[in-house]
Scaffold this motif. Sequence first.
Motif, PDB file in Angstrom:
ATOM      1  N   PHE A 123      -4.489  10.779  -2.887  1.00  0.00           N
ATOM      2  CA  PHE A 123      -3.587  11.392  -4.145  1.00  0.00           C
ATOM      3  C   PHE A 123      -4.415  12.543  -4.437  1.00  0.00           C
ATOM      4  O   PHE A 123      -3.608  13.094  -4.793  1.00  0.00           O
ATOM      5  N   CYS A 124      -5.647  12.681  -4.599  1.00  0.00           N
ATOM      6  CA  CYS A 124      -6.319  13.465  -4.811  1.00  0.00           C
ATOM      7  C   CYS A 124      -6.105  14.629  -4.010  1.00  0.00           C
ATOM      8  O   CYS A 124      -5.724  15.627  -4.473  1.00  0.00           O
ATOM      9  N   ASN A 125      -5.914  14.403  -2.718  1.00  0.00           N
ATOM     10  CA  ASN A 125      -5.735  15.746  -2.241  1.00  0.00           C
ATOM     11  C   ASN A 125      -4.137  16.184  -1.981  1.00  0.00           C
ATOM     12  O   ASN A 125      -3.917  17.602  -1.673  1.00  0.00           O
ATOM     13  N   THR A 126      -3.320  15.151  -2.542  1.00  0.00           N
ATOM     14  CA  THR A 126      -1.988  16.253  -2.746  1.00  0.00           C
ATOM     15  C   THR A 126      -1.813  16.826  -3.959  1.00  0.00           C
ATOM     16  O   THR A 126      -1.113  17.190  -4.518  1.00  0.00           O
ATOM     17  N   LEU A 127      -2.309  16.433  -5.100  1.00  0.00           N
ATOM     18  CA  LEU A 127      -2.840  17.138  -6.508  1.00  0.00           C
ATOM     19  C   LEU A 127      -2.986  18.273  -6.362  1.00  0.00           C
ATOM     20  O   LEU A 127      -3.933  19.170  -7.351  1.00  0.00           O
ATOM     21  N   TRP A 172     -10.003   3.053  -1.174  1.00  0.00           N
ATOM     22  CA  TRP A 172     -10.659   4.273  -0.549  1.00  0.00           C
ATOM     23  C   TRP A 172      -9.123   5.455  -0.584  1.00  0.00           C
ATOM     24  O   TRP A 172      -8.959   6.405  -0.690  1.00  0.00           O
ATOM     25  N   SER A 173      -8.669   5.357   0.571  1.00  0.00           N
ATOM     26  CA  SER A 173      -7.291   5.880   0.966  1.00  0.00           C
ATOM     27  C   SER A 173      -6.578   6.238   0.443  1.00  0.00           C
ATOM     28  O   SER A 173      -6.032   7.032   0.598  1.00  0.00           O
ATOM     29  N   THR A 174      -6.221   5.596  -0.462  1.00  0.00           N
ATOM     30  CA  THR A 174      -4.741   5.874  -1.568  1.00  0.00           C
ATOM     31  C   THR A 174      -5.397   6.951  -2.912  1.00  0.00           C
ATOM     32  O   THR A 174      -4.976   7.928  -3.316  1.00  0.00           O
ATOM     33  N   PHE A 225      -1.748   6.255 -13.332  1.00  0.00           N
ATOM     34  CA  PHE A 225      -1.714   6.218 -11.388  1.00  0.00           C
ATOM     35  C   PHE A 225      -2.757   5.767 -11.417  1.00  0.00           C
ATOM     36  O   PHE A 225      -3.126   4.840 -10.748  1.00  0.00           O
ATOM     37  N   VAL A 226      -3.450   6.478 -11.992  1.00  0.00           N
ATOM     38  CA  VAL A 226      -5.030   6.305 -11.102  1.00  0.00           C
ATOM     39  C   VAL A 226      -5.506   5.034 -12.038  1.00  0.00           C
ATOM     40  O   VAL A 226      -5.984   4.344 -10.609  1.00  0.00           O
ATOM     41  N   PHE A 280       0.162  -1.047   0.289  1.00  0.00           N
ATOM     42  CA  PHE A 280      -0.240   0.110   0.163  1.00  0.00           C
ATOM     43  C   PHE A 280       0.774   1.992  -0.006  1.00  0.00           C
ATOM     44  O   PHE A 280       0.750   1.877  -0.248  1.00  0.00           O
ATOM     45  N   GLU A 281       1.695   1.311   0.972  1.00  0.00           N
ATOM     46  CA  GLU A 281       2.457   2.337   0.816  1.00  0.00           C
ATOM     47  C   GLU A 281       3.423   2.427  -0.538  1.00  0.00           C
ATOM     48  O   GLU A 281       3.782   3.955  -0.561  1.00  0.00           O
ATOM     49  N   GLU A 282       4.143   1.823  -0.881  1.00  0.00           N
ATOM     50  CA  GLU A 282       4.752   1.918  -2.370  1.00  0.00           C
ATOM     51  C   GLU A 282       4.141   2.561  -3.152  1.00  0.00           C
ATOM     52  O   GLU A 282       4.547   3.551  -3.377  1.00  0.00           O
ATOM     53  N   THR A 283       2.946   1.669  -3.278  1.00  0.00           N
ATOM     54  CA  THR A 283       2.036   2.861  -4.358  1.00  0.00           C
ATOM     55  C   THR A 283       1.491   4.161  -4.040  1.00  0.00           C
ATOM     56  O   THR A 283       1.542   4.501  -4.404  1.00  0.00           O
TER      57      THR A 283
END
Length: 241
Positions: A113-117, A107-109, A100-101, A73-76
């Motif tokens: 991810f969205c929050n970081t973009l 749900w967590s990934t 990536f999508v 999970f963390e690597e992805t």
Amino acid sequence: MRCAEESVHWDRKTVQRALLEMAEPDYQTFASGLIPGGKPMLGVRLPALRSLAKRIARSDWRAFLSLQMDESFEETLLRGMVIGYAKADAGELFVHVAHFVPEINDWSTCDSFCNTLKFVRKVPEQAWDFLQPYFSSEREFEVRFGVVMLLDHFIQEAYFDRVLDILDRIQHPGYYAQMAVAWALAECYAHDPQQTMGYLKESRLDAFTFNKAIQKMTESFRVPAADKERLRAMRRPKETE
């Protein structure tokens, strides 16, 4: 002069060693129960993962992305975060986002991810056009990606009508897609109660999504108590869900 951190070569072993050093067994047990169906977890907390992503983004992040690490999970998620923190023109970043999508399967990934973009806020129209295919995708987490991008970056006056229109047209039956729509509508209500209430009275949402949206609104600290009573009265009969 480049700092020592920028000269770090983030190969597979270096990244995996860094992740293992940050992993917490107790947190791994806790977090695994919150994220069903995803990849194996090491137990790295999100703030630590973000810190590592920022370090990688200040180095040769393109070489890191080429590693295609996805055993945990963390690597992805780390790769997704690096995309968000990387410095490049929007066109190049959207290419990496698109690659990536399809890898998102929890749900967590998706949500992290969205929050970081945040780069999308600098090119909102380009981002808006980029997102359109995801709203009609047959893949549950692609739909969720599109919806969470809306609630993170587009609930604002200039896009509000368009956001409500898109949310009303999403018909994916997947639980995580439906819950994203409900969450987004709760955010819309907090932003503009009057316009969102007008939408709710005429929405074409399925009963499950509609009622979940009402539930999230009534659980929000940003919604007045009087509004919550009115919202609860709008719940649709369960037998129509």
